[in-house]
Write an enzyme that holds these catalytic residues in place. Structure first.
Site, short mmCIF file in Angstrom:
data_model
loop_
_atom_site.label_atom_id
_atom_site.label_comp_id
_atom_site.label_asym_id
_atom_site.label_seq_id
_atom_site.Cartn_x
_atom_site.Cartn_y
_atom_site.Cartn_z
N TRP A 205 -3.35 11.27 13.62
CA TRP A 205 -2.43 12.01 12.76
C TRP A 205 -1.47 11.06 12.05
O TRP A 205 -1.08 10.03 12.58
CB TRP A 205 -1.67 13.08 13.53
CG TRP A 205 -0.82 12.57 14.67
CD1 TRP A 205 0.51 12.31 14.64
CD2 TRP A 205 -1.26 12.25 16.01
NE1 TRP A 205 0.94 11.86 15.85
CE2 TRP A 205 -0.12 11.81 16.71
CE3 TRP A 205 -2.48 12.29 16.66
CZ2 TRP A 205 -0.18 11.41 18.05
CZ3 TRP A 205 -2.54 11.87 17.99
CH2 TRP A 205 -1.41 11.46 18.66
N GLY B 245 0.81 -1.22 0.00
CA GLY B 245 0.00 0.00 0.00
C GLY B 245 0.84 1.27 0.00
O GLY B 245 1.70 1.44 0.85
N ARG C 75 10.53 7.40 8.09
CA ARG C 75 9.58 6.63 7.28
C ARG C 75 9.58 7.11 5.83
O ARG C 75 9.19 6.40 4.92
CB ARG C 75 8.18 6.79 7.87
CG ARG C 75 7.14 5.91 7.25
CD ARG C 75 5.80 6.02 7.95
NE ARG C 75 4.99 4.86 7.62
CZ ARG C 75 4.20 4.79 6.57
NH1 ARG C 75 4.08 5.81 5.76
NH2 ARG C 75 3.54 3.69 6.31
N GLY D 58 -3.73 -0.01 5.08
CA GLY D 58 -4.36 1.30 4.87
C GLY D 58 -5.54 1.25 3.92
O GLY D 58 -5.70 0.32 3.13
N GLU E 52 3.48 14.50 4.32
CA GLU E 52 2.79 13.47 3.53
C GLU E 52 1.58 12.94 4.29
O GLU E 52 0.99 11.92 3.93
CB GLU E 52 3.75 12.33 3.17
CG GLU E 52 4.81 12.76 2.19
CD GLU E 52 5.57 11.61 1.53
OE1 GLU E 52 4.96 10.57 1.21
OE2 GLU E 52 6.78 11.77 1.34
N ASN F 105 -21.72 -16.57 3.08
CA ASN F 105 -22.35 -16.33 1.76
C ASN F 105 -21.48 -16.89 0.62
O ASN F 105 -21.99 -17.30 -0.42
CB ASN F 105 -22.56 -14.83 1.50
CG ASN F 105 -23.52 -14.19 2.49
OD1 ASN F 105 -23.34 -13.06 2.88
ND2 ASN F 105 -24.53 -14.94 2.89
N GLY G 143 -0.17 5.34 -0.40
CA GLY G 143 -1.07 6.45 -0.71
C GLY G 143 -2.54 6.21 -0.38
O GLY G 143 -3.37 7.09 -0.61
N CYS H 92 -3.37 10.00 4.57
CA CYS H 92 -2.21 10.07 3.67
C CYS H 92 -2.45 11.06 2.53
O CYS H 92 -3.51 11.03 1.89
CB CYS H 92 -1.98 8.68 3.11
SG CYS H 92 -0.67 8.62 1.94
P1 IMP Z 1 -5.63 3.93 7.55
O1 IMP Z 1 -5.93 2.61 8.19
O2 IMP Z 1 -6.40 4.13 6.28
O3 IMP Z 1 -5.78 5.07 8.49
O4 IMP Z 1 -4.11 3.88 7.09
C1 IMP Z 1 -3.06 3.60 7.97
C2 IMP Z 1 -1.80 3.47 7.16
O5 IMP Z 1 -1.46 4.72 6.54
C3 IMP Z 1 -0.56 3.15 7.99
O6 IMP Z 1 -0.44 1.81 8.32
C4 IMP Z 1 0.56 3.62 7.09
O7 IMP Z 1 0.91 2.67 6.12
C5 IMP Z 1 -0.05 4.81 6.37
N1 IMP Z 1 0.38 6.10 6.94
C6 IMP Z 1 0.58 6.44 8.24
N2 IMP Z 1 0.90 7.73 8.35
C7 IMP Z 1 0.94 8.23 7.11
C8 IMP Z 1 1.23 9.52 6.58
O8 IMP Z 1 1.47 10.50 7.28
N3 IMP Z 1 1.20 9.62 5.23
C9 IMP Z 1 0.93 8.56 4.43
N4 IMP Z 1 0.60 7.36 4.87
C10 IMP Z 1 0.62 7.18 6.21
#
Ligand code: IMP
Length: 496
Positions: free
Chosen positions: A402, A308, A414, A355, A425, A454, A310, A315
């Site tokens: 955040w 993953g 990171r 994500g 980012e 199902n 973006g 993000c």
């Molecule tokens: P969520 O579950 O959709 O909130 O996504 C969480 C994932 O977003 C994390 O496990 C990271 O891979 C990614 N992530 C965390 N912080 C950031 C950021 O500041 N920018 C981009 N991706 C992020």
């Protein structure tokens, strides 16, 4: 000219699952969500009991959430955007929490006062305290004090502890070397809440608590090691791993995960190879979004690979840098490479969809598309156990959340910029507060299981093999929610 990949980058909401025949022996109670966590040829050395891990993020994976999630059968990766000793202490806190044999965290001296007891109870949250000669966790045991021994309204706060404690001569205890089973038998036989374990010289070594035994019975899926301690992971980066990894291993981390926004890099190779040459701890790597990224990290020795770029809720990488891929397309591309790798080498490397999960049904889609487990940030940040602050805004409870690439977290390691975060980012936001982790996870798991019924499948492996997926048009998406009706407000219903 750039090469154009003709595959459109798609996200989970663009797909639905088609039902298969549900056989009579397929029901929610028979579904097994156990899933491999690390690479294997015959049998994985480490598996998850539910396919959920929590994100390596300051607002998500602290010790309390790690404990709550391990109880449900999942795993947290304690965040690495903090000093090494602080991260190691968080890992150790999880390992200490339920060792069966627990290191005593609340200790006091005989001549300390009840006022000292109150303030210690406030900081540790513990109601049972060891009274040791020097007030240390391994001092000579003089007695035990519990909240049942004193009544604050009636007692003088200046009284010494030894006025109320059960003295050592009357304390039922056991000698080091006793098995956990024998210790629990003593607890039951003597109707105790806790049993101190001492060495031959009378120094305190551990406590065994009745509540830990009860908890294990209540949470049959919990993730525990051979010593009945919770399993916990820890995030690392490709910058300070030579110092961070030994501290985390010493603290008891069961698995590591390189946390990076772009894992297709020689830095990850160096990090994995360093760990493999010195330690026996499994390490996941990532993030990648393509088959070649997967193959590179697989050849480097990664134990699982995270997918993953973006798609995270906080993000803004795609907007800032124009890089990434729709999460559904990424998972399917990497799963294809994983299956090819398995066919060619006989080694199965689990992949984690990281994500972009918005609705619970996205989880089952991610699994059907080939993910072995899912990493969630926003989902877990909403719960009581996450480290972030709960607040009331415009009459609604929210939690702070955040990104690691936001100015608030400043996790430059990171994002691969040496010592600085030149642009963000990630964003800093509020999300609706959702209550206890266990309540929410149970609902999500029920939905996953119901969808699996199902589809007529009993395991995640069968789901991956048998699921049929269709793309949706924007109009069929509208059709999927309540439509052409007026939804009644809750107040129309009589309260139960
Ligand atoms: P969520 O579950 O959709 O909130 O996504 C969480 C994932 O977003 C994390 O496990 C990271 O891979 C990614 N992530 C965390 N912080 C950031 C950021 O500041 N920018 C981009 N991706 C992020």
């Amino acid at each position: 000219m750039a090469k154009l990949d003709n595959e459109t980058s798609r996200t989970f909401s663009e797909f639905l699952l088609l039902p298969n025949l549900t056989k009579k022996d397929c029901s929610s109670d028979k579904i097994n969500l156990k899933t491999p966590l690390v690479r294997f040829t015959k049998k994985p050395s480490l598996s998850l009991n539910i396919p959920m891990v929590s994100a390596v993020m300051q607002a998500v994976s602290g010790p309390n959430l790690a404990i709550a999630l391990a109880k449900q059968g999942g795993l947290s990766f304690i965040y690495c955007s903090q000093p090494i000793d602080e991260q190691a202490e968080m890992v150790n806190k999880v390992k200490r929490f339920k060792a069966g044999f627990v290191l005593s965290d609340s200790n006091i001296k005989e001549d300390d006062t009840l006022k000292d007891v109150v303030s210690l109870a406030r900081t540790t949250g513990h109601t049972t305290m060891a009274v040791t000669e020097d007030g240390s966790p391994h001092g000579k045991l003089m007695g035990v004090l519990t909240s049942r021994d004193y009544r604050l309204e009636k007692c003088n706060l200046k009284d010494p502890v030894n006025k109320y404690m059960t003295p050592f001569s009357k304390t039922i205890h056991a000698i080091e070397g006793i098995s956990l089973e024998e210790a629990n038998d003593l607890i039951w036989a003597h109707k105790l809440n806790s049993l101190p374990i001492i060495d031959k010289k009378g120094n305190l070594k551990f406590f065994v608590f009745r509540k830990d035994y009860n908890q294990h019975k209540m949470n049959p899926s919990e993730m525990i090691d051979d010593e009945k301690r919770f399993i916990v992971g820890a995030g690392i980066n490709t910058w300070d791993y030579k110092e961070r990894v030994p501290a985390l291993v010493d603290a008891g981390a069961d698995i590591l995960c390189i946390d990076s926004s772009d894992g297709y890099s020689e830095w990850q190779k160096d990090t994995i190879q360093y760990i493999k040459s010195k330690y026996n701890v499994p390490v996941g790597a990532g993030n990648v979004v393509s088959g070649d990224g997967f193959k590179y990290l697989a050849d480097c020795g990664a134990d699982f690979i995270k997918v993953g770029i973006g798609g995270g809720s906080i993000c803004i990488t795609r907007e800032q840098k124009g890089i990434g891929r729709g999460q559904a397309t990424s998972v399917m591309a990497v799963a294809k490479a994983r299956d090819e790798y398995f066919r060619k080498t006989g080694t199965y490397i689990p992949i984690c969809s990281d994500g972009g999960i918005v609705n619970d049904y996205h989880m089952v889609l991610a699994l059907a598309m080939g993910a072995d487990f899912i990493m969630l940030g926003r989902y877990f940040a909403r719960f009581d156990e996450s480290p972030s602050k709960k607040m009331k805004i415009s009459g609604n409870f929210v939690k702070e959340y955040w990104g690691e690439g936001s100015n608030r977290a400043r996790n430059w390691q990171r994002y691969g910029t040496s010592g600085n975060l030149t642009f963000e980012e990630g964003v800093d936001v509020y999300i609706p507060y959702a209550g206890k982790l266990s309540d929410n996870v149970n609902v999500s798991l029920s939905k996953i299981k119901s969808t699996m019924v199902n589809l007529g499948v009993n395991t995640i492996n069968e789901l991956q093999k048998n699921a049929r997926i269709t793309t949706v048009s924007s109009l069929s998406l509208r059709e999927g929610g309540a439509h052409d009706v007026t939804v009644r407000e809750n107040e129309y219903y009589p309260s139960p």
